[in-house]
Motif scaffolding. Structure first.
Motif, PDB file in Angstrom:
ATOM      1  N   TYR A  95       0.829  -1.197   0.000  1.00 25.57           N
ATOM      2  CA  TYR A  95       0.000   0.000   0.000  1.00 25.57           C
ATOM      3  C   TYR A  95       0.865   1.249   0.000  1.00 25.57           C
ATOM      4  N   ALA A  97       0.914   5.232   0.952  1.00 28.54           N
ATOM      5  CA  ALA A  97       0.219   6.081   1.915  1.00 28.54           C
ATOM      6  C   ALA A  97       0.869   7.453   1.968  1.00 28.54           C
ATOM      7  N   ARG A 109       1.495   3.172  10.978  1.00 27.84           N
ATOM      8  CA  ARG A 109       0.468   3.278   9.957  1.00 27.84           C
ATOM      9  C   ARG A 109      -0.653   4.218  10.360  1.00 27.84           C
ATOM     10  N   MET A 112      -0.627   7.898   9.040  1.00 23.84           N
ATOM     11  CA  MET A 112      -0.842   8.236   7.641  1.00 23.84           C
ATOM     12  C   MET A 112      -2.294   8.657   7.434  1.00 23.84           C
ATOM     13  N   TYR A 114      -3.787   9.225   4.140  1.00 27.18           N
ATOM     14  CA  TYR A 114      -4.395   8.758   2.886  1.00 27.18           C
ATOM     15  C   TYR A 114      -3.750   7.440   2.477  1.00 27.18           C
ATOM     16  N   TRP A 115      -4.574   6.608   1.852  1.00 26.52           N
ATOM     17  CA  TRP A 115      -4.113   5.284   1.437  1.00 26.52           C
ATOM     18  C   TRP A 115      -4.575   4.965   0.025  1.00 26.52           C
TER      19      TRP A 115
END
Length: 125
Positions: A95, A97, A109, A112, A114-115
């Motif tokens: 992914y 991010a 994680r 963050m 946005y992904w």
């Protein structure tokens, strides 16, 4: 709204290489941190690498240090993850991010904002 689109995943034999790309759109990313995370089946999503847009500082998980390289092209708003010497243990969904702040060091994680939807990397033995 920020959009992140990953590409470049696929099937590769152990010892091989792949390059992932993450195209970002929707904002100016000057102060952002961009990162790659991965999630293997039955495991939690884990940090792989990150880069700061402003200074180009890079950080890596110990498991990928020396094999993976993260880089960015500001003009294209694209971040890359060059993966060499791949092993079956690298099999995961990867992914991209983005965080609205500049992080120094390994990023959790939850930091963050946005992904992307992820791209599958499968390494066969």
């Amino acid at each position: 709204q920020v959009q992140l689109v990953e590409s470049g995943g696929g099937l590769v034999q152990a010892g091989g290489s792949l390059r992932l790309s993450c195209a970002a759109s929707g904002r100016t990313f000057t102060s952002y941190t961009m990162g790659w995370f991965r999630q293997a089946p039955g495991k939690e999503r884990e940090f792989v690498a990150s880069i700061t847009w402003s200074g180009g500082n890079t950080y890596y998980a110990d498991s990928v240090k020396g094999r993976f390289t993260i880089s960015g092209d500001n003009a294209k708003n694209t971040v890359y993850l060059q993966m060499n010497s791949l092993s079956p243990e690298d099999t995961a969904v990867y992914y991209c991010a983005a965080a609205r702040v500049t992080y120094i060091g390994i990023v959790n994680r939850y930091g963050m904002d946005y992904w992307g939807k992820g791209t599958l990397v499968t390494v066969s033995s």
